[in-house]
Enzyme design. Structure first.
Site, short mmCIF file in Angstrom:
data_model
loop_
_atom_site.label_atom_id
_atom_site.label_comp_id
_atom_site.label_asym_id
_atom_site.label_seq_id
_atom_site.Cartn_x
_atom_site.Cartn_y
_atom_site.Cartn_z
N GLU A 72 0.81 -1.21 0.00
CA GLU A 72 0.00 0.00 0.00
C GLU A 72 0.85 1.27 0.00
OE1 GLU A 72 -0.39 -2.56 2.00
OE2 GLU A 72 -2.47 -3.25 1.96
N PHE A 134 -10.05 -6.79 15.39
CA PHE A 134 -9.05 -7.29 14.46
C PHE A 134 -8.86 -6.30 13.31
CE2 PHE A 134 -7.99 -9.87 10.64
CZ PHE A 134 -6.69 -10.17 11.02
N GLN A 135 -7.63 -5.94 13.04
CA GLN A 135 -7.26 -4.99 11.98
C GLN A 135 -7.94 -3.64 12.13
OE1 GLN A 135 -7.58 -7.07 8.16
NE2 GLN A 135 -5.43 -7.63 8.40
N LYS A 184 -17.02 -1.26 7.41
CA LYS A 184 -17.50 -2.34 6.54
C LYS A 184 -19.02 -2.42 6.49
CE LYS A 184 -16.68 -7.19 5.46
NZ LYS A 184 -15.98 -8.42 5.84
N MET A 492 24.17 10.05 -1.03
CA MET A 492 24.05 11.38 -0.42
C MET A 492 24.51 11.35 1.04
SD MET A 492 23.48 14.43 -1.16
CE MET A 492 22.34 14.93 -2.44
C1 LIG Z 1 12.80 6.71 3.74
C2 LIG Z 1 14.09 7.46 3.84
N1 LIG Z 1 15.05 7.03 4.69
C3 LIG Z 1 16.23 7.70 4.79
C4 LIG Z 1 16.46 8.82 4.04
C5 LIG Z 1 17.77 9.58 4.19
N2 LIG Z 1 18.53 9.57 2.92
C6 LIG Z 1 18.51 10.61 2.07
S1 LIG Z 1 19.41 10.35 0.70
C7 LIG Z 1 19.89 8.83 1.24
C8 LIG Z 1 20.80 7.97 0.41
C9 LIG Z 1 20.13 7.44 -0.80
O1 LIG Z 1 20.94 6.47 -1.37
P1 LIG Z 1 20.65 5.89 -2.81
O2 LIG Z 1 19.22 5.52 -2.93
O3 LIG Z 1 21.62 4.84 -3.12
O4 LIG Z 1 20.86 7.15 -3.75
P2 LIG Z 1 22.19 8.01 -4.02
O5 LIG Z 1 22.27 9.09 -3.00
O6 LIG Z 1 23.34 7.09 -3.96
O7 LIG Z 1 21.95 8.58 -5.37
C10 LIG Z 1 19.33 8.55 2.49
C11 LIG Z 1 19.57 7.33 3.26
C12 LIG Z 1 15.42 9.24 3.19
N3 LIG Z 1 15.54 10.35 2.44
N4 LIG Z 1 14.28 8.54 3.10
#
Ligand SMILES: Cc1ncc(C[n+]2csc(CCOP(=O)(O)OP(=O)(O)O)c2C)c(N)n1
Lengths: 583, 174
Positions: A72, A134-135, A184, A492
C-alpha cells in the site's frame, strides 16, 4: 448482491436523478458509482477483509481500472505519480489497519508537495470501532496531520456527498491528500445514489483572484527593477500556469530560476532559464538570487533547501510573493508585496501592468556567471560519471520523457543535467524526501500517461525500498525504464559523511548486500541490463528504448566517490556554495 | 530582514481568538493539532458543544508577536470545517471566565471570606463546617484577583473554565 450490477448501466444519466428513480445500492456500489461519476479511471489498491464489499463491486466493473499494487505504500506513491503526471487526483484503496497504516508515508509525501490524493480505507464495523477489533487502526487520527481533511463515513446516506466533497477539497485551492474511512457495515448498508454534482462547503472558499492594488504594486516594482528575478516553485505546475509564467518572463526578458518542484514550469532551453536554485542549484541561479533587486516568488514557499541561511538570502531585494495558500506568505521570509491568489490568474495581470524594465546590464552579469561556472559534466570513457548518465538519458529521450526520481545524489544530478522543457515531466519527492518514492510513482505516471515515455532514475538504496513493484510492472506490461545509478552506497549520506564527518562512512555502504539487479529483474520477468562504461551505457539505453512490453532495469555502475556539486553547506548562504572537491 | 516563526519573540501580547467551527470532534482535534504541531501556545481554550446548531464556538487565548498570531489565524482558517476566525483583541469585546474555588474557612476566617466574596460579586455555592465553595465570574484579571485574595486562607481545590468571548455589537457614542 443483485444491486452489484445495477450501477454499470445508465452511466450517462448525469445531473439529478429523482429520488424515486435513483437506484438502491449498497455503500460499496454507491462509492464505485460516485467514482465513475467523478471520472475516476484508475485506482491503486490492495484488498483485505474490511474492503471486500468494494472489491466485490470491482469484480465485474469495466469502467475503472484497478491496479493491484504489491504494497500500500507503493499504492499511495503510484497514485501520487499519477496525479503529478496528469493533474488529476490520484485514488488509493486499502483495507483497514495495516492496509491504512501502509499508505501513511505516501500520504505524507503528497501532503508536503501539495499533491491531490483521495485515499479510501476500510474500517471495522461501526459498533466495533474503539474495541481494538481485528485490523482496527484509528486511521483518521493517524492521518489527521498529513491530510488536508479526512472523514469517517458512518452513514451510508452521507457517503456520496462525502466522496464528492473529498475530491473537491483534494483538488481545489492548495491541493492535498484527503482520506475517507469506510466502516465495513456502512459499505454493506443499502442507500441511494443521487448523481447530484453540487458540492458546497460554506466554510471553504479558496481565494482565486489576487488583490488588484497588490498586483499593481508588484507590476510597479517590476517595471522599475534593474535586476529582477523570478523564482518559480511547484505552484506553477499545480496551478497549470507554465504558459503564463513563460509569457511574463519572455515579454519582459526576466531571468527565471525554479525550485526542484518547479522544474519544467519554465522551459530550460529558453535563454531566460537559470535552472534550479538552492542547495544543489546552479552557480548563476544562486548568485542571481543573492544579487537581484526584485524577487518574484511564484507558487514557492521559501523552503530551507532553497534559501540556505535566511540572513543571507537575497538580502538586497524587494520581494513579491504570489501563492494560493496565505499561510505560506510571510512564514519564513518577510515579503514586501504579498499576493494571495491563483498564480494562473495573477501572472497575466502582472504581465499586463508591467513596463519593460532595463535589464541589459543585469544580463551581462548573469551571462558572465554562466560562462565562469557552468554545470560541469566530467568526461570519462571507461567509467560512468553520474552527470554523464543524466545527460545521456536526456539526449536519448529528447527531453520528452517523464522523469521520476528517488531521493539522494541521483535526484540532484537528474534535476541538474536533464533538460526540462515541459511541465509535469519531473516528478520527485521534494518536501518529504521519501526514498522508495521513485519507482512506484513512475508506475503511476505510466498509468496516467500511457503514451509518454517514463524513466525512473533511482539509487541502489532507494530502489530496494520498493523494488517489489516489479511484479506490478510486469503484470501490467508497463514499459517503464528504470535506471539505477548504482554507486554501491547511500550516496548522499556518504557525501555528507565525507565532507562533514571525517570520511567516517557509518552504515552507508551497500556493497555487500546489494542484489544482482539484472537477475532480480529477470526473476520477475522484466528485462535487465548492466553497463560499466559510457559506451555500454549508451548501448543499453538504446536497446532499452526498443522494449515496449515489460519494464527494463538498467544497472549503471557509476563512480562511487563522485560528489554532487554545487552544494550550499547547511547553514551557509546561497552565495557561499562550494563548487567542487577540495584539491 | 527575515524573521521566522520560531524567531526571537518580541512584543508578546495576549490574544483572544473566537473560532466558529462545524461541530465534529475531528475538526476540534485539527484545531488543537495546529497548536501542537506548529509550536503555538494555548493559554486557555473553551468550547461549547454545538450538536443542535451543528456549529461550535471555541474561544482560545494565546500569546505571541504579530507574526505568530497572524500565522495562527491563517492556519486556523485553513482547516476546512472552520467557518470564521476572529481575533477579538483589537476589537471591543466581552469576555468572561468562571472559576469554582474551594477555600478553607474556619469559623474565624469565614466572615472575612464572605466579605471578599461580596466585593467581587461572587457567590457562595456550598458550605461545610470547614470549607466554602465559591463561584466567581468575570474577566481573567478579576478571576485572578479574587483567587489572589482568598489564597492566603488556603485553597483546597480550584476549577477554571477558560475564557469565553463575544464581539460587542454596539459601541454607542457618548
Ligand atoms: C525513507 C528514507 N530514509 C532515509 C532517508 C535519508 N537519505 C537521504 S538520501 C539517502 C541515500 C540514498 O541512497 P541511494 O538511494 O543509493 O541514492 P544516491 O544518493 O546514492 O543517489 C538517504 C539514506 C530518506 N531520504 N528517506
Amino acid at each position: 448482491m443483485e444491486s452489484a450490477k445495477a450501477h454499470t448501466s445508465n452511466k450517462n444519466k448525469e445531473k439529478s436523478v429523482q429520488e424515486k428513480e435513483s437506484p438502491v445500492l449498497n455503500g460499496a456500489g454507491i462509492l464505485i458509482k460516485t467514482l465513475e461519476n467523478l471520472d475516476v479511471d484508475t485506482i491503486f489498491g490492495y484488498p483485505g477483509g474490511a474492503v471486500l464489499p468494494l472489491y466485490d463491486e470491482l469484480f465485474d466493473n469495466n469502467d475503472i481500472n484497478h491496479v493491484l499494487i504489491r504494497h500500500e505504500q507503493a499504492g499511495s506513491h503510484a497514485a501520487d505519480g499519477y496525479a503529478r503526471a496528469t493533474g488529476k487526483p490520484g485514488v488509493v484503496m486499502a483495507t483497514s489497519g495495516p492496509g491504512g497504516t501502509n499508505t501513511v508515508t505516501g500520504i505524507a509525501t503528497a501532503a508536503m508537495d501539495s499533491i491531490p490524493l483521495v485515499v479510501f480505507t476500510g474500517q471495522v464495523p461501526k459498533e466495533m470501532i474503539g474495541n481494538d477489533a481485528f485490523q482496527e487502526a484509528d486511521i483518521v487520527g493517524i492521518t489527521r496531520p498529513i491530510t488536508k481533511n479526512n472523514y469517517l463515513v458512518k452513514d451510508v446516506d452521507e457517503l456520496e456527498q462525502t466522496v464528492r466533497e473529498a475530491f473537491h477539497v483534494a483538488t481545489s485551492g492548495r491541493p492535498g491528500p484527503v482520506l475517507v474511512d469506510l466502516p465495513k457495515d456502512m459499505l454493506q448498508a443499502k442507500g441511494r445514489f443521487s448523481g447530484l454534482h453540487k458540492v458546497s462547503i460554506p466554510s471553504y472558499n479558496p481565494t482565486k483572484k489576487g488583490h488588484f492594488t497588490q498586483i499593481q504594486k508588484a507590476a510597479e516594482l517590476l517595471s522599475e527593477a534593474e535586476k529582477p528575478l523570478i523564482y518559480a516553485g511547484g505552484g506553477v505546475i499545480l496551478g497549470e500556469a507554465w504558459e503564463e509564467l513563460t509569457a511574463l518572463a519572455e515579454n519582459h526578458n526576466i531571468p527565471v530560476t525554479t525550485t526542484l518542484m518547479g522544474l519544467g514550469g519554465f522551459p530550460e532551453s529558453k535563454p531566460q532559464s537559470l535552472g534550479m536554485l538552492g542547495m544543489h542549484g546552479t552557480y548563476y541561479a544562486n548568485m542571481a538570487t543573492t544579487e537581484c533587486d526584485v524577487l518574484v516568488a511564484v507558487g514557492a514557499r521559501f523552503d530551507d533547501r532553497v534559501t540556505g541561511d535566511l540572513e543571507g538570502f537575497s538580502p538586497h531585494s524587494k520581494k513579491i510573493h504570489i501563492d494560493i495558500d496565505p499561510t505560506n506568505i510571510g512564514k519564513n521570509v518577510e515579503v514586501d508585496v504579498p499576493i494571495v491568489g491563483d498564480v494562473k490568474h495573477v501572472l497575466p495581470e502582472i504581465d499586463k501592468h508591467t513596463e519593460q524594465p532595463d535589464t541589459n546590464d543585469w544580463w551581462d552579469t548573469i551571462n558572465k556567471w554562466k560562462e565562469e561556472h557552468p554545470l560541469e559534466v566530467p568526461e570519462e570513457d571507461h567509467k560512468i560519471k553520474p552527470q554523464q548518465m543524466m545527460e545521456s538519458i536526456s539526449d536519448i529521450t529528447n527531453g520528452k520523457a517523464i522523469v521520476v526520481t528517488d531521493v539522494g545524489q541521483h535526484q540532484m544530478w537528474a534535476a541538474q543535467h536533464y533538460t526540462y522543457d515541459y511541465p509535469r515531466s519531473f516528478l520527485s519527492s521534494g518536501g518529504l524526501g521519501t526514498m522508495g518514492y521513485g519507482f512506484p510513482a513512475a508506475l503511476g505516471a505510466h498509468f496516467g500517461c500511457p503514451d509518454r515515455p517514463v524513466v525512473c532514475i533511482t539509487g541502489d538504496g532507494g530502489f530496494q525500498m520498493t523494488a517489489y513493484e516489479l511484479a506490478t510492472a510486469v503484470e501490467y506490461e508497463v514499459p517503464l525504464k528504470i535506471a539505477i545509478m548504482n554507486n554501491e552506497c547511500l550516496g548522499m549520506v556518504r557525501q555528507w559523511q565525507e565532507l562533514f564527518y571525517d570520511e567516517r562512512y557509518s552504515h552507508s555502504i551497500l556493497k555487500k548486500g546489494n542484489p544482482d539487479f539484472v537477475k532480480l529483474a529477470e526473476s520477475y520477468g522484466a528485462a535487465g541490463f548492466r553497463a560499466s562504461s559510457k559506451n555500454e551505457m549508451e548501448q543499453v539505453l538504446a536497446e532499452a528504448m526498443t522494449i515496449d512490453d515489460r519494464p527494463v532495469v538498467m544497472d549503471f555502475r557509476v563512480d562511487e566517490y563522485e560528489n554532487c556539486y554545487p552544494m550550499v553547506p547547511s547553514g551557509a548562504a546561497l552565495n557561499e556554495m562550494v563548487l567542487g572537491d577540495k584539491e | 530582514m527575515s524573521s521566522t516563526q520560531n524567531g526571537t519573540a518580541t512584543n508578546q501580547t495576549k490574544h483572544t481568538l473566537s473560532v466558529v467551527v462545524k461541530y465534529n470532534l475531528n475538526a476540534l482535534s485539527r484545531i488543537i493539532g495546529i497548536f501542537s504541531s506548529k509550536g503555538f501556545e494555548i493559554d486557555s481554550i473553551s468550547f461549547g458543544s454545538g450538536k443542535e446548531t451543528g456549529l461550535a464556538r471555541i474561544t482560545i487565548t494565546t500569546h505571541g508577536d504579530e507574526q505568530i498570531i497572524e500565522q495562527i489565524t491563517k492556519q486556523l482558517h485553513k482547516i476546512i470545517d472552520v467557518v470564521t476566525v476572529s481575533d477579538l483583541t483589537h476589537q471591543s469585546f466581552v469576555e468572561r471566565e468562571m472559576a469554582l474555588v474551594k477555600v478553607k474557612a474556619q469559623r474565624s476566617a469565614r466572615s472575612e471570606i464572605m466579605q471578599i466574596t461580596d466585593i467581587f460579586r461572587a457567590k457562595i455555592i456550598d458550605i461545610s463546617p470547614d470549607n466554602l465553595a465559591i463561584e466567581i465570574t468575570g474577566n481573567r484579571d478579576k478571576v485572578n484577583a479574587f483567587i489572589g485574595m482568598v489564597r492566603p486562607f488556603g485553597i483546597i481545590e480550584l476549577a477554571r473554565t477558560g475564557t469565553v468571548a463575544l464581539k460587542r455589537e454596539f459601541e454607542g457614542s457618548v
